[in-house]
Structure formats: structure tokens, C-alpha cells
Design an enzyme around this catalytic site. Structure first.
Site, mmCIF file in Angstrom:
data_model
loop_
_atom_site.group_PDB
_atom_site.id
_atom_site.type_symbol
_atom_site.label_atom_id
_atom_site.label_comp_id
_atom_site.label_asym_id
_atom_site.label_seq_id
_atom_site.Cartn_x
_atom_site.Cartn_y
_atom_site.Cartn_z
ATOM 1 N NE ARG A 261 36.707 28.971 11.307
ATOM 2 C CZ ARG A 261 36.080 30.011 10.767
ATOM 3 N NH1 ARG A 261 35.850 30.032 9.454
ATOM 4 N NH2 ARG A 261 35.681 31.010 11.516
ATOM 5 N NE ARG A 276 38.834 27.283 2.192
ATOM 6 C CZ ARG A 276 37.610 27.732 2.502
ATOM 7 N NH1 ARG A 276 37.076 27.410 3.637
ATOM 8 N NH2 ARG A 276 36.923 28.460 1.655
ATOM 9 C CD GLU A 352 33.675 35.033 3.608
ATOM 10 O OE1 GLU A 352 33.358 34.245 2.687
ATOM 11 O OE2 GLU A 352 33.382 34.844 4.798
ATOM 12 C CB SER A 355 31.595 36.598 7.456
ATOM 13 O OG SER A 355 30.384 36.053 7.103
ATOM 14 N NE ARG A 394 40.319 33.592 3.416
ATOM 15 C CZ ARG A 394 39.153 32.984 3.341
ATOM 16 N NH1 ARG A 394 38.034 33.706 3.258
ATOM 17 N NH2 ARG A 394 39.078 31.674 3.333
#
Length: 427
Positions: A261, A276, A352, A355, A394
RNA sequence: GGAGAGAUGGCUGAGUGGUCGAAAGCGGCCGCCUGCUAAGCGGUUGUAGGGGUGUUAAGCCCUUACCCCGGGUUCGAAUCCCGGUCUCUCCGCCA
């Protein structure tokens, strides 16, 4: 994308749905006028083509040469009209499609209405965050000291937001991946998939990443291929343009893949460490189900994601997204967040790690994924679901920070030891 | 990367300019027959869009598009021409 018939028949309901997302309800009226235009043009073109088809058949049968020539020139003129009409039709279809691809999915009825993430709902808390009798260190400090995480060299070779895992750090991540895959395959009944990490543009349109979110993707211009932002993309597209046998549903896949990403935002304090990055690993679950079962399948999916936390003994919570915080394609979405005691500004942060969404038939419609409920029955769109199970960096943070000891070592969680040659402690 | 061959419905496979949305077989579905099963017999069987008629249902009727994709030739293309993609075979390269 949304069903154009739904928009035609229940425009007010669609407008209300869009409004609850914070999207512009006026899109509906724009779309309706494009649709009307398209249908009118299509009718005209079909009618002309029908005339040409029958006219051409007549020519084939005609005996008299002079008469044939007269008919031919008549059909030639009609042919020109048809070409012009076809060009208009093509444009009208493209216009409608473009707008349709830009409209988000509608929230399901039970989704709490809210403006943004502050109105999300904590569904449940599971496990007690560990209480430390010393000040826990953040993972970037622990990792650097143990020599298992090298952010500086990651940045040196690839730029900001890249890092290197080393030694037991790399092994720990690999152990987590193998553990998660085995858990979902053996305990939860998923089929493991190893997908390509590079896909064609069409796949990204199917899952809803394109055309709207292209600026978050890496792309190879030479071969016109894109790096996947998640395994959701190749795995969902496994059944693109297929009609599945209803008896085979639900289909449950789990895939490990790297994810890429661009994350164009600036570096900052909130993204300290490996929370991230531009490249990260993830284990992803994807389901193809019938519409009647999708709600129950979503609940099971969330539970499967949570199971990773439970097995690893990590405190976590489940959040339901309100309408305003739903993703572009999701109709319902739950996040699983795990507790990282040393991230964030003031002693701990929820991260998080998963999801889990149901996309209803939104992706299926974009990607052409249907199923036949029974032999001889008309195909219908499936419902697609997916959820991380889990995102690696994470989860790695969760393990490192929660399992740290006062001396800076890290205890390897019980279920991972078999994957690490029996190692019980790092450092 | 080079040379050659190919791509047709769920599958196999025919079809080289109109009578082809497409033969035939297999499979599927419905029915019949048969103590059961197998076999047999008859029928049926792609997807999508638009219009009409139904209760914005089922169904039925009309019509268009689709024989890998995109262009072109032609009154008319599965069929001819051009470009592309993919598959197979041989060669090269490579983990």
C-alpha cells in the site's frame, strides 16, 4: 456496485442509504437520467439492428439482381445509422458504468447510523489487558535491542515505512503465519490458497479498489499489473465471471500474502514502529456464500479472527463500524482490535488487526460472481465476505509488547513454540 | 524471448459468408417404463440487455448482443482480414 434496478425502483431508499454514509444522494438522480438515456438509445439501436437483420435475410433470398442492389444500398444507409447509434450507446453505457462504479455499497438495516469513527460501537471486550509491574517498552525499542527488528536499515534500502525483521523476529512472524493458516484450515475449515501478489486491473475493479482508490496502489506500467493491497483481491477474483454450484457454498478460503500500500500520508508519531508500512504480510479469509447465510457467516468470520487472539492469549475487543465509518464496499463491518500496552501516546493503544466485512452482492456484481441455487434455476449473485485473520505486523506488535519481560526478553506464546523449533524465549 | 498449432455452449466436438445461438454425443433437468439398481424411451436444457403482457411475482411473447478480446471488410461474419490475450508443442533462458 449497486443493482441499477434497485436504484430505478427504490430511489428514495437508496438516497437515504447514501446519506447515512455521508455520500451524496444526488448521485441517484444523475444515475437515473443516465440510465433512462441508455435504455432509450439501446431500444433505438436494437430496433435498427432488427431491421437490418431481416433486410439482410431478404437480400439473401432475392433473385432479381437490380432489386438486390437497391436493397443493398438501403441497408448500407441503415448500417451507417446503426454505427452512429452504436457509438452513442457505447458512450451511454460507459457513462452509466463509470458513475455506478463510483457509488459505494449501502449499509445493511442493522448498522448503527453515525457520522464517523467516534460513533462506532464496542461490541465486546475479550480478555483482560495484562497488568505490568514494570513499565512496558514499545516494540520498536524491544525489537531494536533484541536485534530482531531493524527499522533504520529498512529505511535505508527501501525508504520510509519499510523495516527489516531479523533472526527470531523474522522467525516469529513466520511462526505466526503458519499458526494462523493451520488454525483456519484445520479448526475452522478453510481451504488454503497461495495467490499471485500481482493482478490485472479488472480484479481491482471487482473488489472495489479501482477506479476510486488507485492512488493507494503500486502499479507496474510496463505490463499493466498492480501489486495487491490485500489477498482479498486475488482470492475474491478466483471466481470472477463464474457461476458457482449452489450446493458448493459456502466456499471458504484462507490465504497468506504480502500486501502493498502506498499510504501517501506523511510519517508521524502515530505510526511509529511497524504499525503501518508500505509492505506487510497478512493472512486473509474470504467467503462466498448465499445471501440467506451471509449474516451468520459474518459472525463466524469475526469469531474465526478472534480465535487467533484467544489462542495467543491476547486481550482484544470487537468494534462495529457505524454507517459513516464503513468502507466503500462494505455493508456491515466489524473490526477486531488487540491491545498493545506500549504503543500510542499514553500507555497503550488498541490496534486494528482484522477488519471483517460483508459486501452483500456488491463485489459479486462488480466481479460477476454468481451461483445457481438449484439445477435449472436462474443464477444469482453470491454474497462475498472477508476478514483478516490476522494482519501480521500488528499481531507481531501484540505478541512482542504483551509477552515482554522486565529484562527485555520476549516469551514465545505457547502455540507458536512448535513453529519455532521449540524456542520459549527471545533474548 | 524465437518458431509452429490452437481457442466454439457444463464437457467432448462439427461447422470457411446468409437457411447458425450454433450439428452430434456426453452430462443436467422433467416425464415414461422397469421388483430395486443399471439400461432403455420421449421431451427439455447457455448468459446478459431492452421492450411488451402479468400484481414492479411466476410465466409467456417480441427483440438485440455474445462462438477468447478489440478493430476492419460486407447488405449480411462463428466463418474472411488486422491487432492483442491466453493455451499447447519445440527451442532458448531460468529458481
Amino acid at each position: 456496485m449497486l443493482d441499477i434496478r434497485l436504484i430505478r425502483e427504490q430511489p428514495d431508499q437508496v438516497k437515504a442509504g447514501l446519506a447515512s454514509l455521508g455520500a451524496d444522494p444526488a448521485l441517484v438522480d444523475q444515475l437515473l437520467s443516465l440510465d433512462e438515456d441508455r435504455r432509450r438509445t439501446e431500444g433505438e439501436v436494437s430496433e435498427m439492428r432488427a431491421r437490418r437483420n431481416s433486410g439482410s435475410k431478404e437480400i439473401g433470398k432475392a433473385r432479381d439482381n437490380e432489386q438486390r442492389e437497391a436493397m443493398k444500398s438501403e441497408m448500407r444507409a441503415l448500417g451507417d445509422e446503426i454505427s452512429a447509434g452504436e457509438a452513442r450507446l457505447k458512450q451511454a453505457e460507459a457513462d452509466q458504468q463509470t458513475l455506478l462504479l463510483d457509488i459505494p455499497n449501502l449499509p445493511l438495516a442493522g448498522v448503527p447510523v453515525g457520522a464517523d469513527d467516534r460513533e462506532n460501537i464496542v461490541v465486546r471486550n475479550v480478555g483482560e489487558p495484562r497488568v505490568f509491574d514494570f513499565t512496558p517498552k514499545p516494540h520498536w525499542e524491544l525489537g531494536a535491542a533484541l536485534g530482531i527488528l531493524d527499522i533504520e536499515r529498512g529505511t535505508k534500502i527501501s525508504g520510509s515505512r519499510f523495516y527489516v525483521l531479523k533472526g527470531a523476529g523474522a522467525a516469529l512472524q513466520r511462526a505466526l503465519i503458519a499458526f494462523m493458516l493451520d488454525l483456519h484450515v484445520r479448526k475452522h475449515g478453510y481451504t488454503e490458497i497461495y495467490p499471485p501478489a500481482v493482478v490485472k486491473e479488472q480484479c481491482l475493479v471487482g473488489t472495489g479498489n479501482l477506479p476510486k482508490f488507485g492512488d493507494n496502489l503500486y502499479r507496474d506500467i510496463e505490463d499493466d499489473l498492480w501489486l495487491i493491497p490485500t489477498a482479498e483481491v486475488p482470492v475474491t477474483n478466483l471466481h470472477r465471471e463464474e457461476i458457482l454450484d449452489g450446493a458448493q457454498l459456502p466456499i471458504k478460503y484462507v490465504a497468506y500474502s504480502p500486501c502493498f500500500r502506498r499510504e501517501q500520508m506523511s510519517a508521524g508519531r502515530d505510526v511509529r514502529g511497524i504499525k503501518r508500512g508500505h509492505q506487510f504480510d497478512k493472512v486473509e479469509m474470504v467467503k462466498f456464500v448465499t445471501p440467506e447465510t451471509s449474516e451468520a457467516e459474518l459472525a463466524a468470520l469475526v469469531d474465526n479472527a478472534e480465535d487467533v487472539c484467544r489462542e495467543l492469549g491476547l486481550a482484544h475487543r470487537v468494534i462495529q463500524m457505524c454507517t459513516g465509518d464503513l468502507s466503500f464496499v462494505a455493508a456491515v463491518k466489524y473490526d477486531v482490535e488487540l491491545w498493545a500496552p506500549a504503543c500510542g501516546d499514553n500507555g497503550g493503544e488498541w490496534l486494528e488487526v482484522s477488519s471483517c466485512s460483508c459486501f452483500t452482492d456488491y463485489q459479486a456484481r462488480r466481479a460477476g460472481i454468481r451461483y445457481r441455487p438449484a439445477p435449472g434455476v436462474k443464477p444469482e449473485f453470491v454474497h462475498t465476505l472477508n476478514g483478516s485473520g490476522l494482519a501480521l505486523p500488528r499481531t507481531l506488535i501484540g505478541v512482542i509488547e504483551n509477552y515482554q519481560n522486565e529484562d527485555g526478553s520476549i516469551t514465545v506464546p505457547e502455540p507458536l513454540r512448535g513453529y519455532m523449533g521449540g524456542m520459549e524465549k527471545i533474548g
